[in-house]
Design an enzyme around this catalytic site. Structure first.
Site, mmCIF file in Angstrom:
data_model
loop_
_atom_site.group_PDB
_atom_site.id
_atom_site.type_symbol
_atom_site.label_atom_id
_atom_site.label_comp_id
_atom_site.label_asym_id
_atom_site.label_seq_id
_atom_site.Cartn_x
_atom_site.Cartn_y
_atom_site.Cartn_z
ATOM 1 N N LYS A 199 -11.091 -1.403 10.209
ATOM 2 C CA LYS A 199 -11.218 -2.631 9.433
ATOM 3 C C LYS A 199 -11.601 -3.810 10.328
ATOM 4 C CE LYS A 199 -7.730 -0.969 6.177
ATOM 5 N NZ LYS A 199 -8.593 -0.537 5.076
ATOM 6 N N GLN B 24 -4.853 -5.470 6.810
ATOM 7 C CA GLN B 24 -5.806 -6.465 6.313
ATOM 8 C C GLN B 24 -5.762 -7.758 7.120
ATOM 9 O OE1 GLN B 24 -8.071 -5.807 3.983
ATOM 10 N NE2 GLN B 24 -7.252 -3.764 3.632
ATOM 11 N N CYS C 278 -4.777 2.270 -3.883
ATOM 12 C CA CYS C 278 -3.562 2.796 -3.244
ATOM 13 C C CYS C 278 -2.395 1.824 -3.377
ATOM 14 C CB CYS C 278 -3.809 3.143 -1.773
ATOM 15 S SG CYS C 278 -4.955 4.499 -1.527
ATOM 16 N N ASP D 143 2.822 -4.504 8.140
ATOM 17 C CA ASP D 143 1.557 -3.810 7.919
ATOM 18 C C ASP D 143 0.442 -4.836 8.062
ATOM 19 O OD1 ASP D 143 -0.766 -2.725 6.874
ATOM 20 O OD2 ASP D 143 0.146 -1.961 5.039
ATOM 21 N N HIS E 1 0.862 -1.179 0.000
ATOM 22 C CA HIS E 1 0.000 0.000 0.000
ATOM 23 C C HIS E 1 0.900 1.231 0.000
ATOM 24 C CE1 HIS E 1 -2.915 2.938 1.605
ATOM 25 N NE2 HIS E 1 -3.869 2.089 1.263
#
Length: 414
Positions: A234, A211, A372, A208, A131
């Protein structure tokens, strides 16, 4: 009628859906089919109630007041820190830093750790599926420090080429920062292997988890990552809240990120000393209400059962992949062996935005564009994709509605 087989294993998707009030609304005269969960999830009533409860019963600033409202607000805020520690398996509550989201967590590390530890000639490694929020901060840092940004390539299935990653590692590598699960491809990366290889080379690792945190069980101690960032919105929680996990000894050694109230121990014009962890990195009045509501979201996830949710989402992913594969001219982008529950695709001679508009006319919310992740789109030679991403409240019937909408839209557009 809902016929999802996950019901037979203890997961009642109909009961879950009833806890999300927004799913009752219509869009353009059609029942809402919300398939944009990789961008943000919808919120259960308990999270909405937690926000209202804070503002109606004990709205106060935290950590500094001695009156009852301040003490109640502080206790609720800090309870979320403890829940978050347990949620990701951190060793100590001091390792949980509240931020505005994954993006701020990555920027915090780039600023507070990177500017202290990256020197000219050093190297930072990211992957080709990152991202933008896990590319730009490292680009800025490398440009500022005259360091080098290296990129792990991906193959035609959207998987990292691990052998190429190991070739990039050397004595100049100071940090590896990679996404756990891709927001545009769905790929689940072998982060444990990445971390082990990076540590052998003497580098730290930032993950990261924007997700992965909602779909996978996370244990930062088992992974042995040095930093892990994710976002509440999220995870069925509010927007504007994130978490940065860092190993305590590393966070202790880092420079401060922002200056202001709470992050100090003592201030005078000659010298300021800084507060202990985690408050060293939480300057100013935080997002109290949303952090408290995030605690309600974590409780909600725990009450449903993450393993049951994962099984349900895998069934949806398998079903959607098969149904989409039946549409002539539709090509799935990202065919990794291990994926979270999202599917990106393109349709020959059809622009993703046009598809998105026609689907929205049928009440179906998907995401279109580059998500993104422009380098990913460049890798596959396309301007963007249409992405359908699934959460605990989605059903196979909604996937059927997506397929019907796509078939009609393609007839119109082609």
């Amino acid at each position: 009628m809902i016929t999802d087989p996950a019901i037979q294993t203890g997961f009642d998707v109909l009961s879950v859906r009833q806890q999300f009030p927004i799913l009752n609304r219509e869009v353009k005269g059609k029942p809402l089919v919300y398939l944009d969960n990789a961008a943000t999830s919808q919120k259960p009533q308990v999270v909405i109630d937690a926000l209202v409860d804070y503002y109606t019963r004990f709205n106060a600033n935290i950590h500094r007041g001695i009156h009852t409202l301040a003490e109640e607000a502080t206790a609720a805020y800090e309870a979320t820190r403890d829940k978050t520690r347990d949620f990701i398996g951190a060793s100590a509550r001091e390792e949980i830093i509240f931020t505005r989201g994954t993006t701020e967590g990555i920027n915090l590390v780039a600023y507070a750790w990177g500017r202290q530890n990256i020197k000219a000639g050093d190297e930072v490694i990211v992957s080709a599926m990152e991202h933008h929020s896990n590319i730009v901060p490292w680009q800025v840092l490398c440009e500022e420090k005259n360091a080098v940004l290296r990129v792990i390539p991906i193959d035609d299935n959207g998987e990292l080429i691990f052998e190429e990653f190991t070739k990039l590692l050397n004595e100049k590598t100071k940090l590896v920062s990679v996404v756990h699960a891709s927001n545009s491809l769905g790929t689940i990366n072998p982060v444990k292997k990445i971390i082990e290889a990076a540590h052998k080379a003497g580098a730290l690792v930032m993950i990261d988890g924007a997700q992965s945190s909602v779909h996978l069980n996370i244990d930062v101690r088992e992974l042995d990552c040095d930093f892990f960032a994710f976002s509440a919105h999220k995870l069925y929680g509010p927007t504007g809240v994130g978490v940065l996990y860092g190993k305590k000894h590393i966070l202790d050694s880092m420079n401060v990120f922002q200056g202001g109230g709470e992050m100090i121990r003592e201030v005078c014009f000659e010298k300021t000393t800084f507060n202990d962890l985690p408050y060293k990195y939480e300057a100013g009045t935080p997002n109290i209400a949303d952090v408290i509501a995030f605690g309600a979201a974590l409780d909600f996830i725990d009450s449903i059962g993450k393993d049951l949710v994962r099984q349900h989402e895998e069934e949806l992913l398998h079903y959607a992949t098969n149904r989409l594969g039946e549409i002539p001219g539709l090509h799935i982008v990202g065919k990794a062996a291990k994926k979270v529950s999202l599917v990106s695709f393109r349709v020959e001679n059809v622009h993703p935005q046009d598809l998105g508009i026609l689907l929205d006319n049928r009440g179906i919310a998907v995401r279109t564009g580059h998500h993104c992740t422009q380098p990913v789109m460049d890798r596959f030679g396309i301007p963007g994709t249409t992405r359908a991403s699934f959460a605990m409240y989605n059903t196979k019937e909604e996937i059927d509605a997506l397929i019907a909408g796509l078939e009609k839209a393609i007839k119109v557009l082609a």
